[in-house]
Design an enzyme around this catalytic site. Structure first.
Site, PDB file in Angstrom:
ATOM      1  N   ASN A 144     -34.110 -38.246 -33.723  1.00 16.93           N
ATOM      2  CA  ASN A 144     -33.430 -39.436 -34.266  1.00 16.93           C
ATOM      3  C   ASN A 144     -34.413 -40.532 -34.647  1.00 16.93           C
ATOM      4  OD1 ASN A 144     -31.123 -38.112 -33.558  1.00 16.93           O
ATOM      5  ND2 ASN A 144     -30.352 -39.681 -32.168  1.00 16.93           N
ATOM      6  N   ILE A 145     -34.269 -41.002 -35.867  1.00 16.60           N
ATOM      7  CA  ILE A 145     -35.165 -42.061 -36.366  1.00 16.60           C
ATOM      8  C   ILE A 145     -34.339 -43.116 -37.085  1.00 16.60           C
ATOM      9  CG2 ILE A 145     -37.066 -42.560 -37.971  1.00 16.60           C
ATOM     10  CD1 ILE A 145     -38.043 -39.643 -37.414  1.00 16.60           C
ATOM     11  N   ASP A 146     -34.362 -44.312 -36.572  1.00 19.88           N
ATOM     12  CA  ASP A 146     -33.652 -45.430 -37.191  1.00 19.88           C
ATOM     13  C   ASP A 146     -34.608 -46.615 -37.399  1.00 19.88           C
ATOM     14  OD1 ASP A 146     -31.854 -47.290 -38.091  1.00 19.88           O
ATOM     15  OD2 ASP A 146     -30.655 -47.393 -36.286  1.00 19.88           O
ATOM     16  N   SER A 197     -38.721 -43.205 -33.256  1.00 20.15           N
ATOM     17  CA  SER A 197     -39.483 -43.888 -34.306  1.00 20.15           C
ATOM     18  C   SER A 197     -40.932 -44.050 -33.857  1.00 20.15           C
ATOM     19  CB  SER A 197     -38.867 -45.264 -34.596  1.00 20.15           C
ATOM     20  OG  SER A 197     -37.770 -45.110 -35.474  1.00 20.15           O
ATOM     21  N   GLU A 254     -25.407 -36.336 -23.469  1.00 22.36           N
ATOM     22  CA  GLU A 254     -26.706 -36.879 -23.036  1.00 22.36           C
ATOM     23  C   GLU A 254     -26.796 -36.901 -21.513  1.00 22.36           C
ATOM     24  OE1 GLU A 254     -28.332 -40.286 -25.054  1.00 22.36           O
ATOM     25  OE2 GLU A 254     -29.575 -40.848 -23.349  1.00 22.36           O
ATOM     26  N   HIS A 309     -33.748 -38.804 -28.868  1.00 26.21           N
ATOM     27  CA  HIS A 309     -33.429 -40.131 -29.420  1.00 26.21           C
ATOM     28  C   HIS A 309     -34.692 -40.980 -29.376  1.00 26.21           C
ATOM     29  CE1 HIS A 309     -28.929 -40.247 -29.650  1.00 26.21           C
ATOM     30  NE2 HIS A 309     -29.159 -39.051 -29.165  1.00 26.21           N
ATOM     31  N   GLY A 310     -34.586 -42.177 -29.934  1.00 24.07           N
ATOM     32  CA  GLY A 310     -35.683 -43.150 -29.798  1.00 24.07           C
ATOM     33  C   GLY A 310     -37.018 -42.638 -30.305  1.00 24.07           C
ATOM     34  N   ASP A 323     -23.274 -41.469 -33.848  1.00 26.30           N
ATOM     35  CA  ASP A 323     -24.418 -41.695 -32.960  1.00 26.30           C
ATOM     36  C   ASP A 323     -23.956 -42.560 -31.775  1.00 26.30           C
ATOM     37  OD1 ASP A 323     -27.121 -41.632 -32.246  1.00 26.30           O
ATOM     38  OD2 ASP A 323     -27.617 -43.410 -33.433  1.00 26.30           O
TER      39      ASP A 323
HETATM   40  P1  13P Z   1     -35.345 -45.406 -32.863  1.00 25.42           P
HETATM   41  O1  13P Z   1     -34.905 -46.776 -32.458  1.00 25.42           O
HETATM   42  O2  13P Z   1     -36.622 -45.009 -32.161  1.00 25.42           O
HETATM   43  O3  13P Z   1     -35.444 -45.238 -34.320  1.00 25.42           O
HETATM   44  O4  13P Z   1     -34.228 -44.375 -32.328  1.00 25.42           O
HETATM   45  C1  13P Z   1     -33.034 -44.180 -33.047  1.00 25.42           C
HETATM   46  C2  13P Z   1     -32.016 -43.426 -32.292  1.00 25.42           C
HETATM   47  O5  13P Z   1     -32.259 -42.827 -31.273  1.00 25.42           O
HETATM   48  C3  13P Z   1     -30.651 -43.405 -32.832  1.00 25.42           C
HETATM   49  O6  13P Z   1     -29.761 -42.775 -31.970  1.00 25.42           O
HETATM   50  O1  G3H Z   2     -29.529 -45.793 -31.168  1.00 29.46           O
HETATM   51  C1  G3H Z   2     -29.137 -46.731 -31.848  1.00 29.46           C
HETATM   52  C2  G3H Z   2     -29.308 -46.685 -33.317  1.00 29.46           C
HETATM   53  O2  G3H Z   2     -30.606 -47.106 -33.681  1.00 29.46           O
HETATM   54  C3  G3H Z   2     -28.230 -47.470 -33.977  1.00 29.46           C
HETATM   55  O3  G3H Z   2     -28.380 -48.828 -33.730  1.00 29.46           O
HETATM   56  O4  G3H Z   2     -26.213 -49.648 -32.791  1.00 29.46           O
HETATM   57  O5  G3H Z   2     -27.803 -51.199 -33.962  1.00 29.46           O
HETATM   58  O6  G3H Z   2     -26.513 -49.495 -35.263  1.00 29.46           O
HETATM   59  P1  G3H Z   2     -27.135 -49.856 -33.951  1.00 29.46           P
HETATM   60 ZN    ZN Z   3     -30.185 -43.001 -29.912  1.00 30.83          ZN
END
Ligand code: 13P
Ligand code: G3H
Ligand code: ZN
Length: 330
Positions: free
Chosen positions: A275-277, A235, A145, A232-233, A93
């Protein structure tokens, strides 16, 4: 050098083709420890969803590259043991250099992202093409991207969105040879995606963020029909986790995410990966805080990481079933 094929992993090509035809998106879930990996794999096996396991450069440093290689192999074997061998992609990622992408490929990644979105356009093309030329020799797929997400993209700080310019996508995709393209249409990383002053309020007084720029997405789709798009982003920052965190001593204020209905809508289009983190981080933190606050005598990590893992699994099952539509597609 170990090939991802020896580890039982797959690249994203076939998964995106099916997602495009089927009107759903594959989850890109980030992980950096065992409990997160267990939750992702068990949730995706139970809902029969393909999955992209994402590792950021920070996560790679945190978990160790060698351990990660065996964890990914372990994930494949774990899915089999659970009774349903779902397709699993191991994806870098936000790769920020050719060297990092190369190293990940050598350690068994089946897919990499090269994020040159903050570079001048021609440098982004050049770097992305270099990664694609290397990766494709090993049948590893590459995500590029175009456009910059507001907030923090790893080392890259962008105060404002630079939405993807549809005029650039045909040239970028054909000159680089990327397999998928992340675009900027109003999502951003983290739990604070919008300022309250950017939002309106619904009848319950809850903040409603401005909608995603579906017009840009449509225009991108028109220019490169059938090409896999990545968000991305994405969540949604569930309020119940934020409330739980704050109830048990946390201090999260005005955190706002992307409404799930909009992601569901996007998943029906050319968006093949979401993408969900951050939602996982919130779920995990809420559960850990709850246990430590309500049972202060506990000091066995399994007593708080176990409930955190359960909460994560619930979250990921919900995402594949109700948001991305990937459940039942493995
Ligand atoms: P979130 O911070 O919205 O979960 O996005 C995660 C992401 O894009 C990882 O690449
Ligand atoms: O897009 C970023 C992801 O949420 C990963 O975050 O770099 O803190 O591991 P990180
Ligand atoms: Zn991302």
């Amino acid at each position: 050098m170990v090939s991802y094929k020896e580890l039982g992993l797959v690249n994203s090509r076939e998964l995106f083709k099916k997602a495009m035809e089927g009107g759903y998106a594959i989850p890109g879930f980030n992980f950096n420890n065992m409990e997160q990996l267990q939750a992702i794999v068990s949730a995706c096996v139970e809902t029969k969803s393909p999955v992209i396991l994402q590792v950021s450069s920070g996560a790679r440093k945190y978990a160790n590259q060698t351990l990660l290689r065996y964890m990914a192999q372990g994930a494949v074997e774990y899915a089999k043991e659970l009774g349903y061998p779902i397709p699993i992609v191991l994806h870098l990622d936000h790769g920020n250099s050719f060297e990092l992408c190369k190293s990940c490929i050598e350690y068994g990644f089946s897919s990499v992202m090269i994020d040159g979105s903050h570079l001048p356009y021609d440098e982004n093309v050049e770097l992305t093409k270099k990664v694609v030329d290397y990766a494709h020799q090993f049948d590893v797929t590459v995500e590029g991207e175009l456009g910059v997400l507001a907030g923090i993209e790893d080392d890259v700080k962008a105060e404002h969105h630079t939405y993807t310019d549809p005029d650039e996508v045909v040239d970028f995709v054909s000159r680089t040879g990327v397999d998928s393209l992340a675009i900027s249409i109003g999502t951003s990383h983290g739990a604070y995606k919008f300022k309250p002053e950017q939002c309106t309020r619904d009848e319950h007084g809850r903040l409603v963020p401005p909608p995603l720029r579906f017009d840009i997405l449509k225009e991108v789709e028109r220019r490169i029909p059938g090409f896999p798009i990545v968000l991305h982003g994405s969540s949604s920052v569930p309020q119940e986790y934020v409330d739980e965190i704050n109830k048990y001593g946390g201090k999260l204020k005005d955190s706002i995410g992307i409404p799930e209905e909009q992601l569901r809508e996007a998943a029906k289009s050319a968006v093949c990966k979401i993408n969900i983190d951050s939602d996982g981080r919130l779920a995990m933190t809420a559960a850990v805080r709850r246990v430590l606050w309500t049972q202060p005598e506990e000091f066995d990590p399994r007593k708080y990481l176990g409930p955190a893992r359960d909460e994560l699994k619930k979250l990921y099952m919900h995402k594949t079933q109700n948001v991305l539509g990937s459940a039942g597609k493995a």
